[in-house]
Design an enzyme around this catalytic site. Structure first.
Site, short mmCIF file in Angstrom:
data_model
loop_
_atom_site.label_atom_id
_atom_site.label_comp_id
_atom_site.label_asym_id
_atom_site.label_seq_id
_atom_site.Cartn_x
_atom_site.Cartn_y
_atom_site.Cartn_z
N ARG A 129 0.81 -1.21 0.00
CA ARG A 129 0.00 0.00 0.00
C ARG A 129 0.85 1.27 0.00
O ARG A 129 0.54 2.23 -0.71
CB ARG A 129 -0.95 -0.03 1.20
CG ARG A 129 -1.82 1.22 1.38
CD ARG A 129 -2.44 1.73 0.09
NE ARG A 129 -3.10 0.71 -0.70
CZ ARG A 129 -3.38 0.83 -1.99
NH1 ARG A 129 -2.99 1.93 -2.65
NH2 ARG A 129 -4.00 -0.13 -2.64
N ASP A 158 -1.66 38.06 -11.46
CA ASP A 158 -2.58 37.20 -10.72
C ASP A 158 -4.04 37.44 -11.12
O ASP A 158 -4.52 38.58 -11.09
CB ASP A 158 -2.41 37.43 -9.22
CG ASP A 158 -3.15 36.39 -8.39
OD1 ASP A 158 -3.04 35.19 -8.70
OD2 ASP A 158 -3.84 36.78 -7.43
N LYS A 212 3.62 39.27 -2.20
CA LYS A 212 2.23 39.04 -2.59
C LYS A 212 1.34 40.16 -2.07
O LYS A 212 1.82 41.09 -1.41
CB LYS A 212 1.78 37.67 -2.08
CG LYS A 212 2.56 36.51 -2.74
CD LYS A 212 2.13 35.17 -2.24
CE LYS A 212 0.75 34.77 -2.72
NZ LYS A 212 0.73 34.53 -4.20
N GLU A 272 3.73 40.39 -6.96
CA GLU A 272 2.41 40.04 -7.48
C GLU A 272 1.61 41.30 -7.76
O GLU A 272 1.56 42.21 -6.93
CB GLU A 272 1.67 39.16 -6.47
CG GLU A 272 0.24 38.83 -6.85
CD GLU A 272 -0.47 38.05 -5.75
OE1 GLU A 272 -0.10 36.88 -5.53
OE2 GLU A 272 -1.37 38.61 -5.10
#
Length: 283
Positions: A102, A221, A169, A199
């Site tokens: 697994r 963005d 950002k 950004e």
């Protein structure tokens, strides 16, 4: 050819997964029903077509359970596979093979799914300069191997962590006092080896960045395709351009046609479906 990650990097990840799966008592099912001396040979096969990644990690799972298992890797990380194709053969102690099954399939299926989705995105950029790249939206603890899977799919890697590069950002801009303050501050703090990306989500913000200077890359963005084309025109090669936000497979070709250098898609690592793989015992 993508250089393989060394076992030194992979082993802690596989050990943690095996320990999680074995629990406190190990594989009680195999211990109850499999004769102690039983051996077998198995084939790891693709049940659906796709791009392969994670075979070396899968093999390591088997080796960590039983170093005496004989393993033959017939597929290749970074190569395409057909439905029904054998990617690996394992022979030896049956209980050991079942104990690792697994974990091996979880890694190989997950990583092959990422590589397959990336390859689909890359195919949509054919005939353009645009490259597909991932993000930091990865499974905690598995970033290294998931980003390797993106490479196997023909994509590129964005930064691996917060220390790789300065990426300013929207929240940094808001909390840091606006573009006029954060861009000069970032440039003053960056070493000569450190790239700066900023950004923007409007063309007016882009114009401010172009006026201020100091950035190496601009992240465009959540812009429309028309806005992206205009942004590439305004940048005119002065910065690397990266399109991000709402980057679905159906949209990649039209975004690439705008001339952006990169398209980043978090979906490559956070939403890729697992490639269906299975382990079959001979006879």
């Amino acid at each position: 050819m993508i250089p393989p990650l060394p076992d030194l990097v992979l082993e802690p990840l596989v050990r943690a997964a095996l320990l999680e799966d074995l629990g406190r008592q190990g594989d009680v099912t195999s211990r109850a029903v499999i004769p102690a001396a039983a051996t077998c040979a198995v084939h790891l096969r693709a049940r659906t077509p796709g791009r392969v990644s994670g075979l070396r990690i899968a093999a390591l799972a088997f080796r960590l359970i039983d170093p005496g298992l004989k393993i033959g890797i017939t597929g290749a990380d970074g190569a395409d596979c057909a439905a029904g194709e054998t990617l690996m053969t394992i022979s030896g102690d049956t209980a050991a093979i079942l104990a690792a099954e697994r974990v091996a399939l979880n890694f190989a299926g997950r990583l092959s799914g990422i590589a397959t989705m990336t390859a689909g995105f890359v195919a949509e950029t054919k005939g353009t300069q645009t490259r597909i790249t991932c993000s930091r939206k990865t499974t905690p603890g598995l970033r290294t191997v998931e980003k390797q899977a993106v490479l196997h799919g023909g994509g590129a890697n964005h930064r691996f962590d917060l220390s790789d590069a300065i990426l300013i950002k929207d929240n940094h801009i808001a909390a840091g006092g606006g573009l006029e303050r954060v861009l000069p501050a970032a440039r003053a703090a960056a070493s000569h080896m450190m790239k700066i990306e900023v950004e923007v989500d409007t063309l007016d913000q882009l114009d401010t960045v172009l006026r201020l200077g100091g950035a190496d890359v601009v992240l465009l963005d959540n812009m429309s395709t028309e806005q992206l084309a205009e942004a590439v025109k305004r940048v005119n090669g002065r910065m690397v351009t990266e399109a991000s936000g709402n980057m679905r497979l159906a949209r990649i070709a039209e975004v690439a046609a705008t001339g952006v250098d990169y398209i980043s898609a978090g979906a490559l690592t956070h939403s890729a479906p697992v490639l269906d793989l299975g382990l079959d015992i001979d006879g």
